[in-house]
Design a protein around this motif. Sequence first.
Motif, PDB file in Angstrom:
ATOM      1  N   SER A   1       2.346 -35.454 -29.575  1.00  0.00           N
ATOM      2  CA  SER A   1       3.557 -34.683 -29.883  1.00  0.00           C
ATOM      3  C   SER A   1       4.725 -35.574 -30.272  1.00  0.00           C
TER       4      SER A   1
ATOM      5  N   ILE B   1      11.155 -27.180 -32.540  1.00  0.00           N
ATOM      6  CA  ILE B   1      10.469 -26.162 -31.723  1.00  0.00           C
ATOM      7  C   ILE B   1      11.084 -26.137 -30.325  1.00  0.00           C
ATOM      8  N   SER B   2      11.241 -27.326 -29.731  1.00  0.00           N
ATOM      9  CA  SER B   2      11.820 -27.387 -28.384  1.00  0.00           C
ATOM     10  C   SER B   2      13.200 -26.737 -28.352  1.00  0.00           C
TER      11      SER B   2
ATOM     12  N   GLY C   1       8.507 -30.900 -34.071  1.00  0.00           N
ATOM     13  CA  GLY C   1       8.300 -30.814 -32.627  1.00  0.00           C
ATOM     14  C   GLY C   1       9.609 -30.662 -31.864  1.00  0.00           C
TER      15      GLY C   1
ATOM     16  N   ASP D   1       5.233 -29.262 -28.678  1.00  0.00           N
ATOM     17  CA  ASP D   1       6.581 -29.646 -29.098  1.00  0.00           C
ATOM     18  C   ASP D   1       6.952 -31.004 -28.515  1.00  0.00           C
TER      19      ASP D   1
ATOM     20  N   CYS E   1       6.866 -26.394 -24.149  1.00  0.00           N
ATOM     21  CA  CYS E   1       5.861 -25.385 -24.501  1.00  0.00           C
ATOM     22  C   CYS E   1       4.601 -25.583 -23.657  1.00  0.00           C
TER      23      CYS E   1
ATOM     24  N   TYR F   1       3.151 -31.127 -39.136  1.00  0.00           N
ATOM     25  CA  TYR F   1       3.003 -30.858 -37.707  1.00  0.00           C
ATOM     26  C   TYR F   1       1.979 -31.815 -37.103  1.00  0.00           C
TER      27      TYR F   1
END
Lengths: 458, 458
Positions: free
Chosen positions: A329, A213-214, A210, A314, A319, A343
């Motif tokens: 998250s 991704i950010s 997460g 994320d 997102c 995930y």
Amino acid sequence: MNKIPYKIYLEESEMPKKWYNVRADMKNKPAPLLNPGTLKPMTAEELEGVFCKELVEQELDDKTPYIDIPREIRDFYKMYRPSPLVRAYCLEEKLGTPAKIYYKFEGNNTSGSHKLNSAIAQAYYAKKQGLKGVTTETGAGQWGTALSMACAYFGLDCRVYMVKCSYEQKPFRREVMRTYGADVTLSPSDTTEVGRKMLEKFPGTGGSLGCAISEAVEAAVSNEGYRYVLGSVLSQVLLHQSVIGLETKAALDKYGVTPDIIIGCAGGGSNLGGLISPFMGEKLRGEKDYRFIAVEPASCPSLTRGVYAYDFCDTGMVCPLAKMYTLGSSFIPSPNHAGGLRYHGMSSVLSQLYDDGLMEAVSVEQTEVFKAAEQFARVEGILPAPESSHAIKVAVDEAMKCKETGEEKTIVFGLTGTGYFDMTAYEKFNNGEMTDYIPTDADLKKGIDGLPKVPANL
Amino acid sequence: MNKIPYKIYLEESEMPKKWYNVRADMKNKPAPLLNPGTLKPMTAEELEGVFCKELVEQELDDKTPYIDIPREIRDFYKMYRPSPLVRAYCLEEKLGTPAKIYYKFEGNNTSGSHKLNSAIAQAYYAKKQGLKGVTTETGAGQWGTALSMACAYFGLDCRVYMVKCSYEQKPFRREVMRTYGADVTLSPSDTTEVGRKMLEKFPGTGGSLGCAISEAVEAAVSNEGYRYVLGSVLSQVLLHQSVIGLETKAALDKYGVTPDIIIGCAGGGSNLGGLISPFMGEKLRGEKDYRFIAVEPASCPSLTRGVYAYDFCDTGMVCPLAKMYTLGSSFIPSPNHAGGLRYHGMSSVLSQLYDDGLMEAVSVEQTEVFKAAEQFARVEGILPAPESSHAIKVAVDEAMKCKETGEEKTIVFGLTGTGYFDMTAYEKFNNGEMTDYIPTDADLKKGIDGLPKVPANL
């Protein structure tokens, strides 16, 4: 003599020319992505700041059942596809089961998994749009490797944020990515705002998908000519991965075989969604019936123990919101968790299908998974990825049920990849040091309590 | 539209049912193995103390051109064979060459190389003879992994002596072997007489293939129910590996393609011998002509800088003498040498063919080899083993010559395996830290001066 060969290979001319979009056949469509500020569905314009233009179109299209695979992508597919559909004769014999077991093996390429199917598509659309490069995150490293390969092929710059603890388990993955010219940064890093905040708050953290991704999203939006790409979860990814299911179905059809049960491991859902899509389409259209089983790790049980709600994709909450089965998250699987499937949420498409009762889900513990992996490796000659081994475990369980009942069921499962870069986990298992960890309800409550407040009717 | 697909797969029914024994067509037969005490040819009885009975028969048979592949071995072959013959369209385009490049890819199995072709055969004959297990050595680890897989399949005990410095470069190979149930000992070890002597003489040594062979042979002869097996050099191994060449030839014949040049990397000669055998047979019988090129590392140049003489196959001098191109059994390649191809000698079959002028040989430096490997990985999508990359380098060189002359030559090379366990070497290369080392004449003199004294007429 067996009529069905050990490996069914389609001819190049039999390879799919279109992807199948299962959303077109779903009565209850997956919920749209929401703008976290307005709580309104994200528009194409909003999404195009983060994602490539044509990928946004695919993301939003829940009507068109078949979408052309561009020739350039089909040419690349020909380098490592069609992948074999293998009849597991040796495993069947070893188990003494009357079940007929098949697996679709997606590991025969250098990325070591099915992730390449979507990576090449996303790189193609980025190139077509005239972008300089793409950013992404990677956990176990399969996606980052796949994207590096795809970007090298099209001459795109590739920036990968790799989850720190995954890097430590799989140091050599980074070198594969670097060999393909990618720029690999360990996450959390000091190269982004999100990363710096995370390091400040949790010094010494091993990171999470997460958070990576950010960081990747931030890197994309703050660099001219870059977009963010994602290897799972998104509907566009499931669309690209439908090539797995389409080939599987074509190979089975060629020999007049109809599966009873189709099994796939599920992290964000890219492989499972791709494998089952065309079969699910038949079920949705009322043409045929199949049992579908999603297999997830007991340490990251989004379908079996999560809630169906809007959540951030994320950790950094940059997102859009997606409606999905989620653990929140902020959920991070226990450090003893080996491999991917870490995930916190699940593809909106699969979440909706699961919520509609069209698919089952089970969770399994990793020690059992590695036992199944070892058994499989010894009889079928392929060292499976830990992720894929979740599906093996449940396929074996189902085959053993057939042994009890005498039923000759046909079981198909997705063998998504190889475990060559997972030897640290295998070493632990070989040394008898592998442990299991199942989060308590209290552990899970924390993540779920942190879900964003979204009106119940959305 | 190209008529020839990217990958030519034979049908299962088209797979070879017999191995081809190139010795049957050689006018000048390879010289026999000698008993180091009597200097007389080793008899079957003498060899059977070390090797499995049927393998001894194959070792000594230089008359029978075709030998049946037992059904059990063919069944195992079906799990990972036929291997694809790939048309390197993307590489050709990248090079801008009029040459047509094909490679036979043997890396799509968990052992990661062609070694499995002989491992399964040797394990089968050991099982058939009722043995408890086998012993062997491994350098880069491909052979040890292959043998572990084969032994797991037939339920044989497998004891592997792994060269210590190779283990340090490829730690995860050991875990793959252990996952297949093998017992792995680092060599030199204190479990054998030879190993103890070596450790006493050279404390802290990284070991060598020659020493590991001696240890494995000692372990075989001193344990009831065990025999020694070897992954290269021996004529039986080339026989088993002929499956590579037979499949390659069948695939090319199917599309009416005749190669001009056939290229293979050469350490002990197992891949090269297997790849070229059926083509060499045609050349020996005067039916067709081909150029054959053996590619060896500049740091271990047995064909290009060795002598053709009787030598020990191992450092401990416990094995029979073989006549071969050799650098002397005490020769150990420089520690900067990455990957396999580190054996001091060369298969007697290939040595004789080379001596008769039927085959060429070139040596290449490893930095150039890794450059070719990286280029290949980026355009063809397969991360090659360092060993295989020697062949890539020379295939690219030949293709570039065609670009100069405009000739449309057809080049076939053996892509023996994948580099997933060679990332330490790739890391060095990625970091710009890879070096080359070419032994001086004085370096080589030492090894060659140590050759056993054998009358010149033998």
